[in-house]
Every structure is written in structure tokens, then in C-alpha cells.
Design an enzyme around this catalytic site. Structure first.
Site, short mmCIF file in Angstrom:
data_model
loop_
_atom_site.label_atom_id
_atom_site.label_comp_id
_atom_site.label_asym_id
_atom_site.label_seq_id
_atom_site.Cartn_x
_atom_site.Cartn_y
_atom_site.Cartn_z
N ASN A 78 0.98 -1.25 0.06
CA ASN A 78 -0.01 0.10 -0.07
C ASN A 78 0.74 1.13 0.01
O ASN A 78 2.16 1.20 -0.10
CB ASN A 78 -0.74 -0.09 1.25
N ILE A 88 -3.00 -7.09 14.32
CA ILE A 88 -2.12 -7.17 15.37
C ILE A 88 -2.29 -6.05 16.47
O ILE A 88 -2.30 -6.67 17.80
CB ILE A 88 -0.72 -6.46 14.78
N LYS A 110 -14.24 1.51 14.93
CA LYS A 110 -12.96 0.94 14.84
C LYS A 110 -12.31 0.66 16.13
O LYS A 110 -11.78 -0.39 16.76
CB LYS A 110 -12.02 1.62 13.88
N1 CTP Z 1 -3.85 -3.06 12.16
C1 CTP Z 1 -2.98 -3.71 12.71
N2 CTP Z 1 -3.05 -5.21 12.13
C2 CTP Z 1 -3.96 -5.45 10.93
C3 CTP Z 1 -4.83 -4.46 10.34
C4 CTP Z 1 -4.65 -3.15 11.01
O1 CTP Z 1 -2.49 -3.76 13.74
N3 CTP Z 1 -3.96 -6.59 10.49
C5 CTP Z 1 -4.06 -1.63 12.92
C6 CTP Z 1 -3.48 -0.55 12.20
O2 CTP Z 1 -1.98 -0.47 12.37
C7 CTP Z 1 -4.06 0.46 12.68
C8 CTP Z 1 -5.60 -0.13 12.85
O3 CTP Z 1 -5.29 -1.37 13.25
O4 CTP Z 1 -3.73 1.25 13.91
C9 CTP Z 1 -6.69 0.27 11.80
O5 CTP Z 1 -6.07 -0.25 10.67
P1 CTP Z 1 -6.99 0.07 9.28
O6 CTP Z 1 -6.45 -0.66 8.27
O7 CTP Z 1 -7.50 1.39 9.26
O8 CTP Z 1 -8.23 -0.99 9.79
P2 CTP Z 1 -8.75 -2.35 9.35
O9 CTP Z 1 -8.93 -3.13 10.53
O10 CTP Z 1 -7.98 -2.83 8.30
O11 CTP Z 1 -10.18 -1.99 8.84
P3 CTP Z 1 -10.51 -1.35 7.43
O12 CTP Z 1 -9.62 -2.00 6.51
O13 CTP Z 1 -11.84 -2.37 7.12
O14 CTP Z 1 -10.86 0.01 7.30
#
Ligand code: CTP
Length: 423
Positions: free
Chosen positions: A230, A327, A359
Site C-alpha cells: 500500500n 496485530i 474501529k
Molecule cells: N492494524 C493491525 N493489524 C492489521 C490491520 C490493522 O495492527 N492486520 C492496525 C493498524 O496499524 C491501525 C488499525 O489497526 O492502527 C486500523 O487499521 P486500518 O487498516 O484502518 O483498519 P482495518 O482493521 O484494516 O479496517 P478497514 O480496512 O476495514 O478500514
């Protein structure tokens, strides 16, 4: 990029010593000169002849060698370079340097030098995680030593976890960053005075606290040459690491692939995939505060191809995905080692506050920092950011600022929330 620079390379005793040969080649290719000190244990893994051949200079080995002392005294040797690099930095070398021991040429040099020191640790994962090594790491970090790696992954001893020496190209990038010659925007290297000891800190809001930060994207391999990624640059996470360091914290920064300088005085662990990030985070616990600023890939390819996928048939290969560990959610619900303050980030492209509120509840974190990353905002990869901090008591919106100023403001809020949170 290293024209006119001399690097004093201390090669310690570890399997990774063979990579130091490659490092010498890369430094010389970049225009730098290398002078090598080989420890007694290092000699078991790589020969002085190889290193002399590659560096084009005599290799120094012995503190009490009359020849060495008449050619160049050990004090002079320690100051003859622009930077001292220790690769591999073994547990033993780190322990000696942290405690000021000076019983051989390498340790004497580390005590006598007036130059910046960059260490690339390499050791077994248990040795790395041992409280003694972690204590030494904290001491050396506070003394202003910069670290690159260790990386997480499979090790020569068959175990898995952080302990593998950073790759020579990563060490070269760290060297370039220290000299500010990497060809990418980066902060000017901190002068020795600024990075040495507590005088460096702008405050002590986080003194004696361990702050764990994730930053950057993750790369999820499709085959040996392709991956899913990304647009995260890691800038906000790196700025947070510097801001927490400047408030006196011991910082572990777990970073996906980015092209940013390793911040001085911060423990940097480089990983590639979400699963490696998860392992590195777990290995870095316990922490007082954990900040999840990384843009972790939600999915990985189910069956990573061992060989490059070929375009040899008519069928376009399907990409079947499976979900990566969340995580943040795992650590926020950790039964034993949950940090007292857990902070998440929510990168959204619409309905920012509503999505971030949901979230925060879903992931179980104390605070969530939300920002608009829609293409028109210019946040992803850019230098500025406008964030909202959502907690139990509501939402605070900060003005748009550069990512460094955002980081300073956030770290102050986190320190405040930490001091108010229950044990
Ligand atoms: N995060 C994480 N591990 C993952 C996905 C996300 O630790 N596998 C953490 C990111 O570092 C951030 C938070 O969760 O602090 C939110 O990440 P985001 O990508 O916005 O959330 P998602 O759970 O992926 O939700 P979505 O993609 O549906 O918006």
C-alpha cells in the site's frame, strides 16, 4: 554517495560475519573507504585475508601488537574514521560496549572513539530477547548508538524471530542516512551532542517508559518478485518514534519496508510481512505504550509461489487471499502483556469519525487517531497531516501540521492518557 568518507568496520564473531564482506564491497562501491577491525571470534567466521582483499587495507586485530601500534595507535584508529559500524554486533560486543569494557581492540575502540556508532546486532533470538541484552540495548541507545536491525525471520540456528543481522544494503542505507546522503528527503543527522544522553531529550514525559511503535506498509509476497503493498510512507510512525524518544522513552520501532532514515537512538526492527510484524511486536513486549501506526495489509496471498509466476498459458492466475492477524486487536486483548496504553490509527477515506469510533470499539484500543487519507487529502506519502484523537471522553481535532509537529502533539496526549490510565 560516500565519497571522502571512511568507515571503521568492527566485525564480531557470528555467522553473519560473511555478510560484512558484502558490506565492505558495497561501501567501496559507493565511494567510501573501509578500515576493518576483526575480533578474535570474528576470525573464526571470516579470514583477515578476505577482509583485507576487499577493503584494500590491512586488517587490525590485536590491541597489543607492536606493529599495529607503531603503524596506527589504537586511540588514533578509533578516531581515524567518520563513522564506526559494528556488524555483526554480537551479544558480547554489545555487553562490552554498554558496560565500558576495554579488553581487546574492538571494545577499546568503541570506548575511545569520538565518532557516531552504528550497530547491526546479530544473535540467536533467545540471546536477543534476554533481559541482559535488552538492558544493554537500552543503555547503548541512551548513549546515542544507532541500531539497524536485527530483522525478524528464520535464523541460521533454525529458530524464528528477531536476531538476524540486517542485510548489507540496509546497513549501507543506514550509513548513508547518518551522513544524510541517501538521495531522499531526511532529517539532518543529529550532532553527537544532541544524541548523547539525556541532554538530548526535549522533555521527560516518557522517561523510563518503553514505547512500541509500528510504522509503514507491509509487503505480502505473491511470488519471489511480486508483492501486495500500500502507499504508506511510514513518515508519521517514524516521526512518532522520534517524538517519543525526545520525551525520554526507550523506543522500539517495528517498520515495514520504507525509505526513511533509521532514527538515532531508536531500536529499529525491520520486517516485511504482517505476520513478521506480529511476531516482532510480540517479541518486543512488555511495553508501557503501544502505538500502531502501520498500514498493515489485511490480506496475504494464500499460496505464495516458490518460483516466479509465468505468463505461459492463457489462464490468468487467480489470487486467493487469506486474512492477516489483526496485530492491534490481538495486543489490545492480550491476556498478560497488554500495554497500559494501546493506541490505534484509523486511516479512512470517508465518514472518518464514525468509522474510527466503530474501529476503536472493535479493536479494543484506548485511543484511536483518525485521519482522512483520501487521495485529495495528500496525507499518504505527504508531509502534513490533520488528525482527530478519539478516546473515552470524546474527540479532539488537531490543526493541520507537518507530521513532526503532529507527532509531538500526539506524544504529549499519549503521555497524559498514560498517566491517567489504571494499572
Ligand atoms: N492494524 C493491525 N493489524 C492489521 C490491520 C490493522 O495492527 N492486520 C492496525 C493498524 O496499524 C491501525 C488499525 O489497526 O492502527 C486500523 O487499521 P486500518 O487498516 O484502518 O483498519 P482495518 O482493521 O484494516 O479496517 P478497514 O480496512 O476495514 O478500514
Amino acid at each position: 554517495m560516500l565519497q571522502g568518507r571512511t568507515i571503521l568496520l568492527i566485525v564480531g564473531g557470528g555467522i553473519a560475519a560473511y555478510k560484512s564482506a558484502e558490506l565492505i564491497r558495497l561501501i567501496r562501491k559507493s565511494g567510501g573507504a573501509v578500515r576493518v577491525i576483526l575480533t578474535k571470534a570474528g576470525r573464526e567466521f571470516v579470514t583477515p585475508l578476505t577482509l583485507a582483499g576487499l577493503s584494500g587495507e590491512k586488517v587490525f586485530e590485536d590491541l597489543f601488537s607492536l606493529t599495529d601500534e607503531t603503524e596506527m595507535g589504537h586511540i588514533e584508529l578509533s578516531r581515524s574514521a567518520d563513522l564506526v559500524v559494528v556488524a555483526p554486533a554480537t551479544a558480547d560486543l554489545m555487553a562490552k560496549a554498554a558496560n565500558g569494557l576495554a579488553n581487546d581492540l574492538a571494545s577499546t575502540t568503541l570506548l575511545a572513539t569520538d565518532k557516531r556508532v552504528l550497530m547491526a546486532p546479530a544473535m540467536n533470538v533467545r540471546m536477543w530477547e534476554h533481559p541482559a541484552t535488552q538492558r544493554n540495548l537500552a543503555t547503548l541507545t541512551a548513549d546515542g548508538v544507532t541500531f539497524v536491525g536485527p530483522n525478524a525471520g528464520e535464523m541460521a540456528c533454525g529458530e524464528f524471530g528477531p536476531g538476524r543481522m540486517a542485510e548489507p544494503v540496509e546497513i549501507l542505507a543506514a550509513v548513508g542516512s547518518i551522513f544524510g546522503t541517501k538521495g531522499i528527503p531526511m532529517p539532518a543527522p543529529a550532532p553527537i551532542k544532541e544524541i548523547a544522553g539525556p541532554a538530548r531529550a526535549k522533555g521527560n514525559l516518557l522517561a523510563n517508559k518503553h514505547v512500541l511503535i509500528t510504522a509503514g506498509p507491509t509487503h505480502e509476497p505473491i511470488d519471489p518478485v511480486r508483492y501486495i503493498a500500500n502507499r504508506s510512507s511510514g513518515k508519521q510512525g517514524y516521526a512518532l518514534a522520534e517524538a517519543a524518544r525526545d520525551q525520554g522513552a526507550r523506543v522500539t520501532l517495528i517498520s515495514g519496508p520504507v525509505s526513511l532514515a533509521p532514527p538515532a537512538g531508536v531500536m529499529l526492527v525491520r520486517i516485511e510481512t504482517a505476520r513478521e510484524m506480529n511476531d516482532a511486536v510480540e517479541a518486543a513486549l512488555p511495553a508501557d505504550i503501544a502505538i500502531f501506526a502501520a498500514a498493515v495489509a489485511d490480506w496475504r496471498v494464500k499460496m505464495e509461489a516458490g518460483q516466479k509466476l509465468k505468463k505461459d498459458g492463457n489462464a490468468i492466475p487467480p489470487l486467493e487471499l487469506s486474512e492477516n492477524p489483526d496485530i492491534l486487536a490481538r495486543i489490545a486483548r492480550h491476556p498478560v502483556l497488554r500495554p497500559k496504553l494501546v493506541v490505534g490509527f484509523a486511516a479512512e477515506t470517508e465518514n472518518v469519525i464514525a468509522h474510527a469510533t466503530a474501529k476503536r470499539a472493535r479493536k479494543g484500543c484506548d485511543l484511536i487517531v483518525a485521519n482522512d487519507v483520501s487521495p485529495q487529502s495528500g496525507v499518504m506519502g505527504g508531509d502534513r497531516n490533520r488528525v482527530h484523537i478519539l478516546g473515552e471522553s470524546g474527540v479532539e481535532t488537531l490543526p493541520e501540521m507537518d507530521k513532526g509537529a503532529v507527532a509531538d502533539a500526539l506524544v504529549q496526549r499519549f503521555a497524559e492518557a498514560f498517566s491517567k490510565s489504571k494499572p
